[in-house]
Design an enzyme around this catalytic site. Structure first.
Site, mmCIF file in Angstrom:
data_model
loop_
_atom_site.group_PDB
_atom_site.id
_atom_site.type_symbol
_atom_site.label_atom_id
_atom_site.label_comp_id
_atom_site.label_asym_id
_atom_site.label_seq_id
_atom_site.Cartn_x
_atom_site.Cartn_y
_atom_site.Cartn_z
ATOM 1 N N ASP A 55 42.356 -17.318 44.932
ATOM 2 C CA ASP A 55 41.541 -18.183 45.821
ATOM 3 C C ASP A 55 41.059 -19.497 45.108
ATOM 4 O OD1 ASP A 55 41.654 -16.979 48.221
ATOM 5 O OD2 ASP A 55 39.667 -15.831 47.972
ATOM 6 N N PRO A 60 24.945 -5.503 37.899
ATOM 7 C CA PRO A 60 24.833 -6.410 39.129
ATOM 8 C C PRO A 60 25.517 -7.670 39.026
ATOM 9 C CG PRO A 60 22.814 -5.494 38.811
ATOM 10 C CD PRO A 60 23.227 -5.561 37.491
ATOM 11 N N GLU A 61 25.606 -8.165 37.941
ATOM 12 C CA GLU A 61 26.284 -9.622 37.575
ATOM 13 C C GLU A 61 27.732 -9.403 38.031
ATOM 14 O OE1 GLU A 61 24.447 -11.901 37.209
ATOM 15 O OE2 GLU A 61 22.812 -11.477 36.061
ATOM 16 N N GLY A 62 28.124 -10.612 38.638
ATOM 17 C CA GLY A 62 29.405 -10.468 39.378
ATOM 18 C C GLY A 62 30.714 -11.181 38.414
ATOM 19 N N PHE A 63 31.899 -11.301 39.052
ATOM 20 C CA PHE A 63 32.867 -11.634 37.873
ATOM 21 C C PHE A 63 33.026 -12.902 37.319
ATOM 22 C CE2 PHE A 63 37.710 -12.929 38.307
ATOM 23 C CZ PHE A 63 38.065 -12.099 37.429
ATOM 24 N N LEU A 97 33.080 -20.965 50.585
ATOM 25 C CA LEU A 97 31.928 -20.903 51.483
ATOM 26 C C LEU A 97 31.199 -19.570 51.194
ATOM 27 C CD1 LEU A 97 30.392 -22.115 54.043
ATOM 28 C CD2 LEU A 97 31.973 -21.030 55.500
ATOM 29 N N ARG A 98 30.273 -19.571 50.511
ATOM 30 C CA ARG A 98 29.648 -18.404 50.109
ATOM 31 C C ARG A 98 28.773 -17.631 51.151
ATOM 32 N NH1 ARG A 98 28.181 -16.379 44.665
ATOM 33 N NH2 ARG A 98 27.351 -14.298 45.105
ATOM 34 N N THR A 127 28.486 -19.481 40.969
ATOM 35 C CA THR A 127 29.537 -19.480 39.765
ATOM 36 C C THR A 127 31.085 -19.437 40.169
ATOM 37 O OG1 THR A 127 29.103 -17.080 39.720
ATOM 38 C CG2 THR A 127 27.833 -18.203 38.253
ATOM 39 N N PHE A 128 31.127 -18.897 41.408
ATOM 40 C CA PHE A 128 32.608 -19.067 41.935
ATOM 41 C C PHE A 128 32.903 -20.446 42.020
ATOM 42 C CE2 PHE A 128 36.113 -19.026 44.866
ATOM 43 C CZ PHE A 128 36.542 -17.716 44.906
#
Length: 427
Positions: free
Chosen positions: A369, A50-53, A291-292, A386-387
Site C-alpha cells: 500500500d 501496543p505500538e504499530g508497524f 485514509l486512517r 506514522t503510516f
C-alpha cells in the site's frame, strides 16, 4: 664455538623478544603494550506492545544510531532485529503472524550496508542458545522533570510498572521475547532514561560487560540526529523486500497505468547510489490516498474527516490535478468500505487473496500500500499518522516535489488545518 653461535642466532630468530628477556632477566617483568580487544557484542531491543508497524520502523532508526555510536568506541556491536508479530493493526484471521523475520519485509543486504544487523534466529545460533545476558527495561523518571527542567540522564531505578517478566524455577527470566518461548534472560533491571539514544552508550560500554544486552521499551529514547544525514542514511537503507516491490509495481502497471520509466521513478537496488533530484519524479496518473480510520475516529479526533468529507476532498484533488484514478490505502472496517465504495466507485485498492495474505502477511500488505501511494502523482494522508509519515519519506527518496507529498486531510470542523512539515532529505 661456531655451533654455539649458530644456536644463539637461531634462538634470537625463533623466540619472542619477551621470552628472551625473561630467560636473561628472570627477576624483571617484561612490559607488553595492551592489545585492543574487538569483543563481539549484541544489542537487542523491543517496543511497547501496543505500538504499530510504522512506529517500530522509526525506533529501528534510533537503535541503528546507537549501534553506530557504540562501534566508534572499539567494541564490535551488532544489532539484532526483533522479530515481527502480534501487532495491534494485524487483524487478518487464521494467519500465522508471529516470529516473522525482517527479511520478509526488508532487504537485509541494504540494512547491512548501513550498520551490522542479524536476524534473531542468527543471534541464537551465534550466541550458542536462546539466552540474553541482560535486559534493561527503559522507563521515564517517576518524578518527571526536575523543577520543570529537561536534561539528559540515565539511572538505575525501581520499576514503576509491573514487570512483564517472571522468574522460573532455575532463576531465569521468562517474557514475551517475540514469541520465542524458549528464550530466557539471565538478568532484568529497570532503568530510568531521559534523552537521545546515544545516552545509553556509556552505560553499555562502561557499566555492563556482558555479551548480549536487550533494551526493552526502546521507544523511550529519542532520535540522535532527527532528519540529519545519519537519520536519512538509516532510513534510506530500509529498502522494502524485492518481492513486495515487484507485486506493487505489477499492480501499478495493471490497474493504474503506472511504470517507473513513464513516471520518472526509476529505483536503484543499491540505496547508497540512489540520489534523485527533488522534483524529478512525476508519478503515476493517479491520486494516492491514506485514509486512517479505526482508533483515529474512535478517539473523536477533530483533524480526521468523515467519509463524506474525505470523498469531497478526494474529488476536488482529482479534478485539480486532472486524475481519473484514485488508489486508497485504509484500515476502514467492512461497513465503512461499502460506504466508501458507494461514494467513490472509481476507487482502487490492493486486496490480496487468502493465499497471498499467507505469504505477504498484514505487514507486507501495508508495505505494498505504501509503495503504491509513494508512486502517485499526488499524495494526501492522515494527520499525525506514522503510516503517512513513512510514505512522505519514501516519496522524498524517489524525488517528488514536496507540494505533491506533504498533504493531509482536514477534519470537517477543523479551523486551522496545518499541513505536514517537509523534512528534506540529507545525503
Amino acid at each position: 664455538t661456531t655451533a654455539s653461535l649458530m644456536r644463539c642466532l637461531t634462538l634470537l630468530l625463533l623466540c619472542p623478544l619477551s621470552l628472551l628477556f625473561s630467560v636473561a632477566f628472570p627477576h624483571l617483568r617484561f612490559f607488553q603494550p595492551p592489545v585492543r580487544s574487538h569483543h563481539l557484542r549484541y544489542l537487542l531491543y523491543d517496543v511497547n506492545p501496543p505500538e504499530g508497524f510504522n512506529l517500530r520502523r522509526d525506533v529501528y532508526i534510533r537503535m541503528a544510531s546507537l549501534v553506530k555510536t557504540l562501534r566508534k568506541e572499539g567494541d564490535d556491536w551488532v544489532l539484532v532485529l526483533p522479530p515481527w508479530g502480534r501487532l495491534y493493526h494485524w487483524h487478518s484471521p487464521n494467519i500465522h503472524q508471529i516470529r516473522i523475520p525482517w527479511g520478509e519485509f526488508f532487504s537485509l543486504t541494504s540494512l547491512q550496508a548501513n550498520v551490522p544487523v542479524i536476524e534473531y534466529e542468527e543471534f541464537i545460533a551465534e550466541n550458542g542458545g536462546p539466552f540474553i545476558d541482560q535486559v534493561l527495561v527503559l522507563q521515564n523518571y517517576a518524578e518527571g522533570w526536575t523543577d520543570g527542567k529537561w536534561e539528559e540522564k540515565v539511572d538505575r531505578r525501581p520499576c514503576i510498572d509491573k514487570l512483564m517478566y517472571s522468574k522460573d524455577k532455575q532463576g531465569y527470566y521468562r517474557g514475551w521475547f517475540w514469541g520465542f518461548e524458549e528464550t530466557r534472560a539471565r538478568n532484568v533491571t529497570c532503568v530510568s532514561a531521559q534523552g537521545h539514544a546515544s545516552i545509553m552508550a556509556p552505560v553499555l560500554q562502561k557499566n555492563i560487560t556482558v555479551t548480549s544486552v536487550m533494551l526493552d521499551r526502546a521507544e523511550t529514547l529519542l532520535h540522535d540526529h532527527y532528519a540529519g544525514k545519519d537519520y536519512w542514511d538509516t532510513r534510506r537503507s530500509m529498502v522494502f523486500a524485492k518481492h513486495l516491490r515487484i507485486i506493487g509495481d505489477d499492480f501499478r502497471a495493471k490497474y493504474l497505468n503506472s511504470t517507473d520509466d513513464r513516471d520518472y521513478t526509476v529505483y536503484s537496488e543499491d540505496w547508497t547510489r540512489m540520489k534523485a533530484k527533488l522534483g524529478s519524479a512525476k508519478g503515476g496518473p493517479y491520486l494516492g490516498v491514506h485514509l486512517r480510520r479505526k482508533d483515529f475516529i474512535w478517539g473523536h479526533r477533530e483533524d480526521v474527516p468523515s467519509l463524506k468529507g474525505a470523498v469531497k476532498k478526494i474529488r476536488s484533488l482529482m479534478k485539480k490535478h486532472k486524475l481519473d484514478r484514485v488508489f486508497v490505502a485504509t484500515d476502514a472496517d467492512g461497513e465503512e468500505l461499502k460506504e466508501l465504495k458507494k461514494l467513490l466507485p472509481e476507487m482502487v485498492r490492493f486486496e490480496p487473496s487468502i493465499e497471498d495474505l499467507e505469504l505477504l502477511k498484514d505487514g507486507g500488505v501495508a508495505i505494498i500500500d505504501q509503495w503504491i501511494c509513494a508512486h502517485a502523482r499526488f499524495f494526501i494522508g492522515t494527520s499525525v499518522s506514522t503510516f503517512s509519515f513513512r510514505i512522505h519519506e519514501e516519496r522524498e527518496v524517489l524525488g517528488f516535489d514536496p507540494k505533491t507529498t506533504y498533504n493531509r486531510f482536514c477534519g470537517d470542523t477543523e479551523k486551522e488545518c496545518e499541513q505536514p512539515t517537509h523534512w528534506k532529505i540529507v545525503y
